[in-house]
Design a protein around this motif. Structure first.
Motif, short mmCIF file in Angstrom:
data_model
loop_
_atom_site.label_atom_id
_atom_site.label_comp_id
_atom_site.label_asym_id
_atom_site.label_seq_id
_atom_site.Cartn_x
_atom_site.Cartn_y
_atom_site.Cartn_z
N ALA A 164 0.84 -1.19 0.00
CA ALA A 164 0.00 0.00 0.00
C ALA A 164 0.88 1.25 0.00
O ALA A 164 1.86 1.33 0.74
N GLU A 165 0.52 2.22 -0.85
CA GLU A 165 1.28 3.46 -0.94
C GLU A 165 0.75 4.45 0.10
O GLU A 165 -0.35 4.99 -0.04
N LEU A 166 1.53 4.66 1.14
CA LEU A 166 1.14 5.52 2.24
C LEU A 166 2.21 6.56 2.50
O LEU A 166 3.39 6.34 2.20
N THR A 167 1.82 7.69 3.07
CA THR A 167 2.79 8.72 3.45
C THR A 167 3.51 8.27 4.72
O THR A 167 3.03 7.39 5.45
N PRO A 168 4.67 8.87 5.01
CA PRO A 168 5.38 8.52 6.26
C PRO A 168 4.51 8.74 7.50
O PRO A 168 4.59 7.96 8.46
N GLU A 169 3.69 9.79 7.48
CA GLU A 169 2.83 10.05 8.64
C GLU A 169 1.78 8.97 8.80
O GLU A 169 1.45 8.55 9.92
N GLN A 170 1.23 8.49 7.68
CA GLN A 170 0.23 7.43 7.74
C GLN A 170 0.85 6.11 8.21
O GLN A 170 0.24 5.36 8.98
N LYS A 171 2.05 5.84 7.74
CA LYS A 171 2.74 4.63 8.19
C LYS A 171 3.03 4.71 9.69
O LYS A 171 2.95 3.71 10.40
N PHE A 174 0.14 3.69 11.83
CA PHE A 174 -0.04 2.25 11.93
C PHE A 174 1.05 1.70 12.84
O PHE A 174 2.18 1.46 12.42
N THR A 175 0.74 1.54 14.10
CA THR A 175 1.76 1.29 15.12
C THR A 175 2.17 -0.17 15.24
O THR A 175 3.04 -0.50 16.04
N LEU A 176 1.55 -1.05 14.45
CA LEU A 176 1.84 -2.48 14.58
C LEU A 176 3.21 -2.79 13.99
O LEU A 176 3.55 -2.31 12.91
N LYS A 177 3.97 -3.63 14.70
CA LYS A 177 5.30 -3.99 14.18
C LYS A 177 5.69 -5.38 14.64
O LYS A 177 5.16 -5.92 15.62
N GLY A 192 -7.70 0.47 13.03
CA GLY A 192 -8.57 1.61 13.27
C GLY A 192 -7.80 2.92 13.28
O GLY A 192 -8.28 3.94 12.75
N THR A 193 -6.61 2.93 13.87
CA THR A 193 -5.79 4.13 13.90
C THR A 193 -5.34 4.53 12.50
O THR A 193 -5.35 5.72 12.14
N LEU A 194 -4.98 3.55 11.67
CA LEU A 194 -4.59 3.84 10.30
C LEU A 194 -5.77 4.41 9.51
O LEU A 194 -5.61 5.38 8.74
N LEU A 195 -6.95 3.84 9.69
CA LEU A 195 -8.13 4.35 8.98
C LEU A 195 -8.42 5.80 9.37
O LEU A 195 -8.73 6.63 8.51
#
Length: 646
Positions: A164-171, A174-177, A192-195
């Motif tokens: 998925a093409e996301l901006t650095p802020e959007q990535k 998404f806090t999952l790692k 939910g946070t990413l949405l």
């Protein structure tokens, strides 16, 4: 293998209850009547992990339903068998995919009797054999097993199946790692946070689907794939409104903080909704997207309004030993001319039984409030008032007219300016004088307590105000014309002791208040008595009656008033249980004959009180005593009211 706990959270299985009965069964010692319904108790052994134990308890049907309607032997056996899946799902939701659940049953009165395994095919027959007057005990033990962690975590574009093409802020949102505990709340919350981040960046039609999870027992990890569809960046399109009946649509559109063409952002859309709700003429304001597809690069919005009742009748009451009983009725119209104009009519009786009062008085006034006065952030307020006050210090009969404009500067700051006129007659020390007073009040307020209801107690933040009122007094019968400027400032600070780790949020509050004032340009006796500065009572120093702090006329209870004031309060507020609370406080203050504050005799009072918290605010009962009581001062004072003193 997909992770059921990760994808669905706690899996709730609907049980099919089989109703049946038996006339008798075999019990120890011979034949005895069997139970048509079987009572039981459940013991769930703690795992040592508090949050997991809470989830297991909430997932357990055996535990949750044991005190509800009666259950037959066959239904109880079915409930036991379903319990395994329910508790396993709870374990998986916390990342324990190799956990085990063990359930055993025995008769409560006989611990040495046969112990039945919850998965035994003979469970139903055994329960049926339990005599009618005995309970069954169900013992549940859970072994967590090893904790699984996240393996690979991927965000995949639904259309291309590529990253998925996301901006650095959007990535970053998404806090999952990789390496995180494979807990359902963490995994689902990241989606939910990413949405939210995507929609806040204008992706009005963004979708983040439920994750696909793959269990890897060999490495005790869970691989997660999140399908993402950002969609195009959209602006706010056409804004439609519906449901308006008596409130005028042009006014609503002027008050709307949202404009067509600006970036679609849910936070600003909801802020606009809340701003319209605060007008006080709507019982509900709802907003939703007006289309399922983009319309010329925009997303239309639909605002739906439900108007509140236009009129209300209320009562106002309060009591303190110094000012006595104050009570009366109010009538309010919330939409007088169709633009949310508010007219409030109030009639009060004052001064019944107060130690600072010589008799009954009255306070009758009409308040008119118009929001959006020539500007969305500007309000007009007008008051016409007639009052009579019979204090020991002076007797006053007055007619007042005030008009002012309040303008919002930013989220926390407001400024106000206006004009006021007063015609009054005052009797003091046996001499009656008439005064005509004009003033131009100016002020500024700051409030970041984020409390919408003024009666609701603040738990954090600062409230502050500064006021300057240039005035002219035209006197009669020996009192000439005088010019003077009244200046005062006050600030309150609220500190939640949760920040020290010794209290739950909002339960223990330290409140501090400071007040300072000065009158410049004229001496005490050149200023009308009601314009001078006084202290005492709940607004400054409790334990001393109103006007009981400051210069007095000889050794009487007649206050002269002053031209400077300073006061401070430290108060501790503690909530108890759900609806009760208590408070302890120390007040100090002084009034001086000089225009410079911090002169005069310092008076200190202390006390405490109780609170009863209602849906509209706390009912307050405080008792205070003076620590250095002047001649003929009160020995104690009682204050009863709605809301905190500050």
């Amino acid at each position: 293998m997909s992770g059921r706990g990760i994808l669905n959270g706690l899996v709730l299985t609907a049980n099919r209850v089989v109703v049946g009965f038996s006339l008798w069964g075999v019990a120890a010692g011979g034949w005895s009547w069997a139970a048509e319904t079987q009572a039981y108790v459940t013991n769930l052994k703690p795992t040592g992990q508090a949050d997991l134990d809470a989830a297991l308890k909430s997932s357990s049907d055996l535990l949750g339903l044991q005190g509800t309607h009666a259950v037959g032997p066959f239904a109880l056996a079915g409930r036991v068998r379903n319990e395994y899946d329910r508790l396993k799902s709870a374990l998986e939701s916390y990342g324990y995919y190799e956990g085990t659940v063990k359930i055993t049953l025995h008769r409560a009165k006989d611990k040495d009797a046969v112990v039945m395994d919850g998965q035994s095919p003979a469970l139903s027959n055994w329960i049926e054999s339990v005599p009618a007057n005995e309970k069954v005990t169900a013992d549940i033990s859970v072994e967590k097993g090893p904790l699984y962690h996240l393996g690979s975590v991927k965000l995949v574009d639904e259309k291309t199946n590529g990253p998925a093409e996301l901006t650095p802020e959007q990535k970053a949102a998404f806090t999952l790692k990789t390496g995180d505990a494979a807990e359902a709340e963490t995994v689902l919350g990241a989606g939910g946070t990413l949405l939210d981040a995507l929609r806040e960046d204008g992706h009005a039609l963004a979708q983040v689907e439920k994750p696909q999870a793959y269990l890897r027992p060999q490495t005790r990890t869970l691989d997660v794939v999140y399908p993402v569809s950002p969609g195009p960046v959209l602006n706010v399109g056409r804004i439609d409104v519906s449901g308006l009946k008596r409130v005028r649509e042009p006014f609503v559109r002027r008050q709307l903080t949202l404009k067509e063409g600006q970036l679609y952002q849910p936070s600003k859309i909801d802020a606009a909704r809340q701003d319209l709700t605060s007008l006080g003429v709507f019982s509900n304001v709802a907003v939703k997207d007006g289309a399922t597809q983009p319309v010329n690069g925009t997303m239309p919005l639909d605002f739906t309004f439900q108007e509140a009742k236009r009129r209300s009748v209320g009562a106002e009451a309060g009591y303190s030993t110094d000012l006595g009983v104050r009570g009366g009725v109010t009538w309010t119209h919330y939409n007088l001319l169709g633009n949310a104009e508010r007219l409030k009519l109030t009639a009060l009786v004052t001064g019944l039984g107060g130690s600072a009062q010589q008799g009954l008085g009255y306070d009758v006034y009409a308040d008119f409030f118009k929001p959006g006065f020539y500007s969305r952030k500007q309000n007009l307020s007008v008051r016409v008032e007639a009052l009579r006050q019979l204090f020991w210090s002076y007797r006053q009969t007055a007619f007042l007219v005030r008009a002012g404009i309040t303008r919002q500067i930013d989220r926390y700051w407001n400024v106000n300016f206006g004009v006021a006129g007063e015609q009054e007659q005052i009797e003091q020390f046996g001499v009656t004088r008439d005064y005509t007073i004009g003033s131009l009040p100016l002020g500024a307020t700051f409030d970041n307590t984020e409390v919408g209801n003024p009666i609701e107690p603040a738990t954090h933040g600062v409230r502050a105000n500064v006021n300057i009122s240039p005035s002219i007094s035209l006197g009669s019968k020996g009192s000439g014309t005088s010019f003077f400027t009244i200046m005062n400032a006050s600030a309150s600070y609220y500190f939640d002791l949760k920040h020290l780790g010794i209290s739950k949020p909002g339960r223990s509050i330290l409140a501090i208040r400071g007040t300072i004032g000065s009158i410049q340009g004229a001496g005490t006796y050149d200023i009308p008595p009601d314009q001078r500065m006084y202290a005492g009572g709940s607004a400054t120093v409790r334990g001393y009656r109103w006007q009981g702090v400051g210069p007095q006329y000889g050794r009487t209870r007649y206050a002269i008033g002053g031209t400077s004031l300073d006061a401070g309060t430290v108060e501790y507020r503690q909530r108890l249980f759900k609806s009760f609370g208590m408070a302890g406080f120390v007040d100090a203050g002084q009034v001086g004959s000089s225009s410079s504050p911090f002169t005069g005799t310092l008076r200190v009072g202390a006390g405490g009180g109780v609170r009863y918290y209602t849906p509209i605010g706390p009912v307050r009962v405080d008792v205070a005593v003076p620590l250095n009581r002047p001649h003929r001062g009160d020995k104690w004072d009682l204050y009863i009211g709605l809301g905190e003193t500050f």
